[in-house]
Design a protein around this motif. Structure first.
Motif, PDB file in Angstrom:
ATOM      1  N   SER A  89       0.775  -0.916   0.101  1.00 43.92           N
ATOM      2  CA  SER A  89       0.006  -0.031   0.006  1.00 43.92           C
ATOM      3  C   SER A  89       0.783   1.388   0.078  1.00 43.92           C
ATOM      4  O   SER A  89       0.401   2.359  -0.749  1.00 43.92           O
ATOM      5  CB  SER A  89      -0.878   0.025   1.377  1.00 43.92           C
ATOM      6  OG  SER A  89      -1.669  -1.222   1.449  1.00 43.92           O
ATOM      7  N   TRP A  90       1.988   1.304   0.924  1.00 45.80           N
ATOM      8  CA  TRP A  90       2.914   2.492   0.909  1.00 45.80           C
ATOM      9  C   TRP A  90       3.427   2.747  -0.397  1.00 45.80           C
ATOM     10  O   TRP A  90       3.682   4.058  -0.643  1.00 45.80           O
ATOM     11  CB  TRP A  90       3.771   2.200   1.727  1.00 45.80           C
ATOM     12  CG  TRP A  90       3.203   2.103   3.274  1.00 45.80           C
ATOM     13  CD1 TRP A  90       2.853   0.806   4.137  1.00 45.80           C
ATOM     14  CD2 TRP A  90       2.749   3.189   4.118  1.00 45.80           C
ATOM     15  NE1 TRP A  90       2.272   1.205   5.207  1.00 45.80           N
ATOM     16  CE2 TRP A  90       2.222   2.441   5.189  1.00 45.80           C
ATOM     17  CE3 TRP A  90       2.749   4.363   3.806  1.00 45.80           C
ATOM     18  CZ2 TRP A  90       1.402   3.201   6.334  1.00 45.80           C
ATOM     19  CZ3 TRP A  90       2.077   5.173   5.213  1.00 45.80           C
ATOM     20  CH2 TRP A  90       1.766   4.630   6.119  1.00 45.80           C
ATOM     21  N   HIS A  91       3.762   1.892  -1.401  1.00 44.62           N
ATOM     22  CA  HIS A  91       4.178   2.004  -2.579  1.00 44.62           C
ATOM     23  C   HIS A  91       3.234   2.921  -3.673  1.00 44.62           C
ATOM     24  O   HIS A  91       3.600   3.426  -4.796  1.00 44.62           O
ATOM     25  CB  HIS A  91       4.616   0.930  -3.287  1.00 44.62           C
ATOM     26  CG  HIS A  91       5.753   0.199  -2.466  1.00 44.62           C
ATOM     27  ND1 HIS A  91       7.056   0.572  -2.571  1.00 44.62           N
ATOM     28  CD2 HIS A  91       6.080  -0.973  -1.663  1.00 44.62           C
ATOM     29  CE1 HIS A  91       7.875   0.071  -1.744  1.00 44.62           C
ATOM     30  NE2 HIS A  91       6.955  -1.184  -1.518  1.00 44.62           N
ATOM     31  N   HIS A  92       2.095   2.755  -3.228  1.00 46.35           N
ATOM     32  CA  HIS A  92       0.994   3.502  -4.049  1.00 46.35           C
ATOM     33  C   HIS A  92       0.381   4.898  -3.306  1.00 46.35           C
ATOM     34  O   HIS A  92      -0.545   5.454  -3.787  1.00 46.35           O
ATOM     35  CB  HIS A  92      -0.309   2.364  -4.092  1.00 46.35           C
ATOM     36  CG  HIS A  92       0.052   1.300  -5.117  1.00 46.35           C
ATOM     37  ND1 HIS A  92       0.773   0.180  -4.647  1.00 46.35           N
ATOM     38  CD2 HIS A  92      -0.076   1.072  -6.286  1.00 46.35           C
ATOM     39  CE1 HIS A  92       0.969  -0.656  -5.555  1.00 46.35           C
ATOM     40  NE2 HIS A  92       0.555  -0.150  -6.447  1.00 46.35           N
ATOM     41  N   LEU A  93       0.864   5.362  -2.366  1.00 43.96           N
ATOM     42  CA  LEU A  93       0.506   6.471  -1.458  1.00 43.96           C
ATOM     43  C   LEU A  93       0.524   7.684  -2.474  1.00 43.96           C
ATOM     44  O   LEU A  93      -0.723   8.261  -2.554  1.00 43.96           O
ATOM     45  CB  LEU A  93       1.258   6.624  -0.429  1.00 43.96           C
ATOM     46  CG  LEU A  93       1.010   7.817   0.571  1.00 43.96           C
ATOM     47  CD1 LEU A  93      -0.541   7.600   1.138  1.00 43.96           C
ATOM     48  CD2 LEU A  93       1.763   7.913   1.695  1.00 43.96           C
TER      49      LEU A  93
ATOM     50  N   ASP B  80      -9.015   8.433  -7.250  1.00 43.10           N
ATOM     51  CA  ASP B  80     -10.491   8.548  -6.644  1.00 43.10           C
ATOM     52  C   ASP B  80     -10.484   7.443  -5.553  1.00 43.10           C
ATOM     53  O   ASP B  80     -11.684   7.341  -5.459  1.00 43.10           O
ATOM     54  CB  ASP B  80     -11.566   8.864  -7.467  1.00 43.10           C
ATOM     55  CG  ASP B  80     -11.665   8.178  -8.634  1.00 43.10           C
ATOM     56  OD1 ASP B  80     -10.921   7.094  -8.328  1.00 43.10           O
ATOM     57  OD2 ASP B  80     -12.837   7.955  -9.267  1.00 43.10           O
ATOM     58  N   HIS B  81      -9.501   6.650  -5.654  1.00 41.49           N
ATOM     59  CA  HIS B  81      -9.812   5.353  -4.655  1.00 41.49           C
ATOM     60  C   HIS B  81     -10.177   5.637  -3.092  1.00 41.49           C
ATOM     61  O   HIS B  81      -9.421   6.825  -2.684  1.00 41.49           O
ATOM     62  CB  HIS B  81      -8.651   4.570  -4.803  1.00 41.49           C
ATOM     63  CG  HIS B  81      -8.657   4.004  -6.026  1.00 41.49           C
ATOM     64  ND1 HIS B  81      -7.204   3.220  -6.570  1.00 41.49           N
ATOM     65  CD2 HIS B  81      -9.227   3.961  -7.298  1.00 41.49           C
ATOM     66  CE1 HIS B  81      -7.367   2.817  -7.859  1.00 41.49           C
ATOM     67  NE2 HIS B  81      -8.860   3.258  -8.154  1.00 41.49           N
ATOM     68  N   PRO B  82     -10.752   5.087  -2.419  1.00 41.28           N
ATOM     69  CA  PRO B  82     -10.825   5.202  -0.898  1.00 41.28           C
ATOM     70  C   PRO B  82      -9.650   5.240  -0.162  1.00 41.28           C
ATOM     71  O   PRO B  82      -9.604   6.069   0.706  1.00 41.28           O
ATOM     72  CB  PRO B  82     -11.886   4.238  -0.542  1.00 41.28           C
ATOM     73  CG  PRO B  82     -12.018   3.155  -1.488  1.00 41.28           C
ATOM     74  CD  PRO B  82     -11.401   3.747  -2.622  1.00 41.28           C
ATOM     75  N   THR B  83      -8.584   4.322  -0.515  1.00 42.12           N
ATOM     76  CA  THR B  83      -7.485   4.107   0.233  1.00 42.12           C
ATOM     77  C   THR B  83      -6.505   3.828  -0.675  1.00 42.12           C
ATOM     78  O   THR B  83      -6.707   3.301  -1.740  1.00 42.12           O
ATOM     79  CB  THR B  83      -7.444   3.223   1.382  1.00 42.12           C
ATOM     80  OG1 THR B  83      -7.898   1.856   0.712  1.00 42.12           O
ATOM     81  CG2 THR B  83      -8.895   3.350   2.323  1.00 42.12           C
ATOM     82  N   ALA B  84      -4.951   4.085  -0.054  1.00 45.30           N
ATOM     83  CA  ALA B  84      -3.939   3.599  -1.094  1.00 45.30           C
ATOM     84  C   ALA B  84      -3.898   2.097  -0.920  1.00 45.30           C
ATOM     85  O   ALA B  84      -3.605   1.299  -1.852  1.00 45.30           O
ATOM     86  CB  ALA B  84      -2.683   3.921  -0.223  1.00 45.30           C
ATOM     87  N   TYR B  85      -4.545   1.378   0.240  1.00 47.47           N
ATOM     88  CA  TYR B  85      -4.655   0.003   0.073  1.00 47.47           C
ATOM     89  C   TYR B  85      -5.454  -0.475  -1.034  1.00 47.47           C
ATOM     90  O   TYR B  85      -5.337  -1.447  -1.491  1.00 47.47           O
ATOM     91  CB  TYR B  85      -5.330  -0.513   1.581  1.00 47.47           C
ATOM     92  CG  TYR B  85      -5.060  -1.810   1.892  1.00 47.47           C
ATOM     93  CD1 TYR B  85      -4.339  -2.576   2.422  1.00 47.47           C
ATOM     94  CD2 TYR B  85      -5.917  -2.801   1.231  1.00 47.47           C
ATOM     95  CE1 TYR B  85      -4.128  -4.020   2.785  1.00 47.47           C
ATOM     96  CE2 TYR B  85      -5.979  -4.206   1.633  1.00 47.47           C
ATOM     97  CZ  TYR B  85      -5.043  -4.641   2.265  1.00 47.47           C
ATOM     98  OH  TYR B  85      -4.955  -6.065   2.370  1.00 47.47           O
ATOM     99  N   HIS B  86      -6.657   0.084  -1.125  1.00 46.78           N
ATOM    100  CA  HIS B  86      -7.284  -0.103  -2.403  1.00 46.78           C
ATOM    101  C   HIS B  86      -6.604   0.065  -3.789  1.00 46.78           C
ATOM    102  O   HIS B  86      -6.930  -0.852  -4.654  1.00 46.78           O
ATOM    103  CB  HIS B  86      -8.715   0.687  -2.299  1.00 46.78           C
ATOM    104  CG  HIS B  86      -9.941  -0.037  -3.221  1.00 46.78           C
ATOM    105  ND1 HIS B  86      -9.787   0.339  -4.331  1.00 46.78           N
ATOM    106  CD2 HIS B  86     -10.967  -0.470  -2.621  1.00 46.78           C
ATOM    107  CE1 HIS B  86     -11.204  -0.175  -4.938  1.00 46.78           C
ATOM    108  NE2 HIS B  86     -11.563  -0.734  -3.913  1.00 46.78           N
ATOM    109  N   THR B  87      -5.892   1.238  -3.895  1.00 49.04           N
ATOM    110  CA  THR B  87      -5.199   1.117  -5.074  1.00 49.04           C
ATOM    111  C   THR B  87      -4.280   0.232  -5.211  1.00 49.04           C
ATOM    112  O   THR B  87      -4.237  -0.409  -6.368  1.00 49.04           O
ATOM    113  CB  THR B  87      -4.271   2.542  -4.860  1.00 49.04           C
ATOM    114  OG1 THR B  87      -5.198   3.765  -4.802  1.00 49.04           O
ATOM    115  CG2 THR B  87      -3.485   2.555  -6.145  1.00 49.04           C
TER     116      THR B  87
END
Length: 369
Positions: A139-143, A150-157
């Motif tokens: 997730s942190w690599h997608h922050l 428009d994703h709800p979280t970086a985890y979702h990304t």
């Protein structure tokens, strides 16, 4: 031969030499800060805290430690380097010993190191392994990408779904998550029932919302045999768990309904949600404790009340870390200041509250209808 171009460094624009290299070192430090975490994960996976804990003497010589680890003997030199950084980080004590051989280092566990022993009742091993699992770290690599979409979280990304959905599909992740929550509940329940048992006195019934596999509720039920305790969590979390005389499990959704009780417990729950969702949860809690007019009904919240005043650097940094963690993992998730908590309580229709700052960086908050 072509003469080399001389590059002149302009140190007049806000820097002198010392300031420049101090800034340079600071960026290096922050860039490689992850090495502390990954070295700690390595030590746990190799079983170093467990070896030191089970050693018969207070300190264990480096040569003996290296020989006892499941490693390639040719790489034993690296264990000394690993121990050096983790000693500097505060997980091991070091002293120099001489056991009929040239002087060498020997190690013992600090208080923080003891909490990384796998069979310690308050072990934080699963929490660390969960946080540093590649699935979580992705997730942190997608922050930065998340900030632009428009994703709800970086985890979702990173994963295309919420963490709760991923855990329901991924048995390994679900196991790590449940065990991490179990270890934290052991710590909190031990502290609460040792020094702050009065929080639960006078209650005939309690619902632990999002209580996982029931570690906290079990401890409360054992301490108060006449109290009826219920754990409410998602069906896949409580599936197959066995009830006892005064402890029951219900698979359900806290946004839909919460069983009636004298008190509702929300431990480490509300920081996962945005303000709108928190108000919805709290209104369901208020409905659950409304009814026969019995005095003393309340919602008990165990969560962080952010306060940067008069706190040491590490405590402030930890609060900031956890706030960022919530932003990355949970839609709307955040750590809140007192005034932000009060706004939620009022919006949900509660009339009074009390904050008891007794659990390190977390507090016990009682709110009353």
């Amino acid at each position: 031969m072509k003469p080399q171009k001389v590059v002149k460094m302009d140190l007049q624009n806000g820097f002198d030499v010392d300031e420049l290299f101090q800034a340079h070192a600071h960026i290096w430090n922050q860039t490689y800060n992850f090495i502390n975490s990954m070295c700690l994960k390595c030590a746990i996976q190799l079983g170093i805290p467990d070896l030191l804990h089970n050693h018969t003497q207070p300190f264990m010589a480096l040569s003996q430690l290296s020989a006892s680890l499941p490693i390639n003997p040719a790489k034993a030199d690296g264990i000394g380097r690993l121990m050096s950084i983790l000693t500097h980080s505060g997980f091991f004590h070091k002293k120099i010993v001489n056991e009929d051989e040239p002087e060498q280092e020997a190690y013992a566990l600090t208080n923080a190191g003891r909490l990384l022993v796998k069979d310690h009742p308050l072990s934080m091993t699963f929490s660390l392994l969960l946080s540093l699992d590649p699935v979580q770290m992705e997730s942190w690599h997608h922050l930065s990408t998340w900030f632009q979409n428009d994703h709800p979280t970086a985890y979702h990304t990173a994963h295309g779904m919420a963490i709760w959905e991923n855990a329901s599909r991924n048995p390994k992740l679900n196991h790590l998550f449940n065990n991490a929550m179990m270890c934290d509940s052991r710590l909190v329940s031990g502290a609460m029932l040792h020094k702050f048992k009065w929080v639960f006195e006078g209650l005939d019934s309690l619902v632990d919302v999002g209580g996982g596999t029931g570690t906290m509720a079990k401890a409360i039920a054992q301490s108060f045999p006449s109290m009826n305790c219920t754990v409410l969590d998602l069906p896949h979390v409580v599936a197959g768990l066995n009830r006892s005389d005064n402890l029951n499990y219900i698979g359900g959704d806290m946004f839909e309904t919460i069983p009636n009780a004298d008190a509702v417990l929300l431990k480490w729950i509300l920081h996962d949600w945005g303000d709108e969702e928190c108000v919805r949860i709290l209104k369901k809690c208020k409905d659950a404790i409304s009814g026969n007019g019995k005095m003393g009904k309340k919602v008990i919240i165990i969560d962080m009340v952010v306060d940067h005043h008069d706190k040491d650097h590490e405590s402030v940094e930890t609060q900031l870390f956890l706030d960022m963690l919530m932003m990355v993992l949970a839609k709307g998730g955040r750590e809140r200041k007192e005034q932000e908590w009060v706004k939620l309580f009022c919006s949900a229709g509660f009339t009074n509250y009390k904050i008891i700052r007794v659990l390190g960086l977390r507090s016990v908050i009682e709110i009353y209808p």
